[in-house]
Design a protein around this motif. Sequence first.
Motif, mmCIF file in Angstrom:
data_model
loop_
_atom_site.group_PDB
_atom_site.id
_atom_site.type_symbol
_atom_site.label_atom_id
_atom_site.label_comp_id
_atom_site.label_asym_id
_atom_site.label_seq_id
_atom_site.Cartn_x
_atom_site.Cartn_y
_atom_site.Cartn_z
ATOM 1 N N LEU A 1 0.408 -53.481 -106.764
ATOM 2 C CA LEU A 1 1.527 -54.389 -106.550
ATOM 3 C C LEU A 1 1.777 -54.766 -105.083
ATOM 4 O O LEU A 1 2.041 -55.932 -104.786
ATOM 5 C CB LEU A 1 2.786 -53.786 -107.171
ATOM 6 N N PRO A 2 1.691 -53.825 -104.148
ATOM 7 C CA PRO A 2 1.970 -54.190 -102.756
ATOM 8 C C PRO A 2 1.035 -55.272 -102.193
ATOM 9 O O PRO A 2 1.394 -55.976 -101.259
ATOM 10 C CB PRO A 2 1.795 -52.875 -101.986
ATOM 11 N N ASP B 1 10.792 -60.117 -105.561
ATOM 12 C CA ASP B 1 9.942 -60.123 -106.754
ATOM 13 C C ASP B 1 9.157 -58.820 -106.880
ATOM 14 O O ASP B 1 8.969 -58.304 -107.978
ATOM 15 C CB ASP B 1 8.981 -61.317 -106.728
ATOM 16 N N ARG B 2 8.695 -58.290 -105.749
ATOM 17 C CA ARG B 2 7.966 -57.018 -105.791
ATOM 18 C C ARG B 2 8.894 -55.888 -106.241
ATOM 19 O O ARG B 2 8.514 -55.048 -107.058
ATOM 20 C CB ARG B 2 7.354 -56.703 -104.426
ATOM 21 N N GLU B 3 10.130 -55.882 -105.751
ATOM 22 C CA GLU B 3 11.094 -54.863 -106.177
ATOM 23 C C GLU B 3 11.405 -54.997 -107.660
ATOM 24 O O GLU B 3 11.503 -53.988 -108.373
ATOM 25 C CB GLU B 3 12.376 -54.977 -105.360
ATOM 26 N N ASP C 1 9.560 -59.894 -101.320
ATOM 27 C CA ASP C 1 10.134 -58.547 -101.413
ATOM 28 C C ASP C 1 10.958 -58.381 -102.682
ATOM 29 O O ASP C 1 10.837 -57.376 -103.379
ATOM 30 C CB ASP C 1 11.006 -58.249 -100.189
ATOM 31 N N ASP D 1 8.351 -53.768 -109.570
ATOM 32 C CA ASP D 1 8.279 -52.316 -109.459
ATOM 33 C C ASP D 1 9.287 -51.655 -110.399
ATOM 34 O O ASP D 1 8.951 -50.715 -111.131
ATOM 35 C CB ASP D 1 8.540 -51.902 -108.002
ATOM 36 N N LEU E 1 3.675 -60.911 -103.531
ATOM 37 C CA LEU E 1 5.008 -61.257 -104.026
ATOM 38 C C LEU E 1 6.040 -61.168 -102.904
ATOM 39 O O LEU E 1 5.855 -60.427 -101.942
ATOM 40 C CB LEU E 1 5.419 -60.297 -105.144
#
Length: 135
Positions: free
Chosen positions: A59-60, A68-70, A66, A73, A64
Amino acid sequence: MNEPQNVNNYDGPVFNAAVSGAQFAWNNGSVNQNQQNNSAVAPGFEDLARLVTDLLRQLPRAGLTDQDREDADAAAREVLAAVTQPETPEPGRLRRALATLKGALAPVATGVVAGTATGAQEWARTAIENLTHLG
């Protein structure tokens, strides 16, 4: 007469209740953290758990934002929490978490967001297909 005040100066996080399974980074420029959940996976959900665990690792580098990544996750961890409960995973909970995860990956899969890793668009597309098939 005035009572003296207590002043506490802390150089890190302070917890006033029990904290379990949390990870924290303090005063770091950039951090990569990993956590293993060694709970037993509900029968029939092993492939989904492996896919989501692999997704969390990659994922990192997906490119994405920040937020969208959160979101991705959190949704991935929700999927893992659902499939590692002692009882059969609640279908609605699992479906919602998978939908959120697929939605967060969609901008990379469609090319709206250029991933930072080579092949990120194809990776995201394949991940969405696999999540759809296994979910």
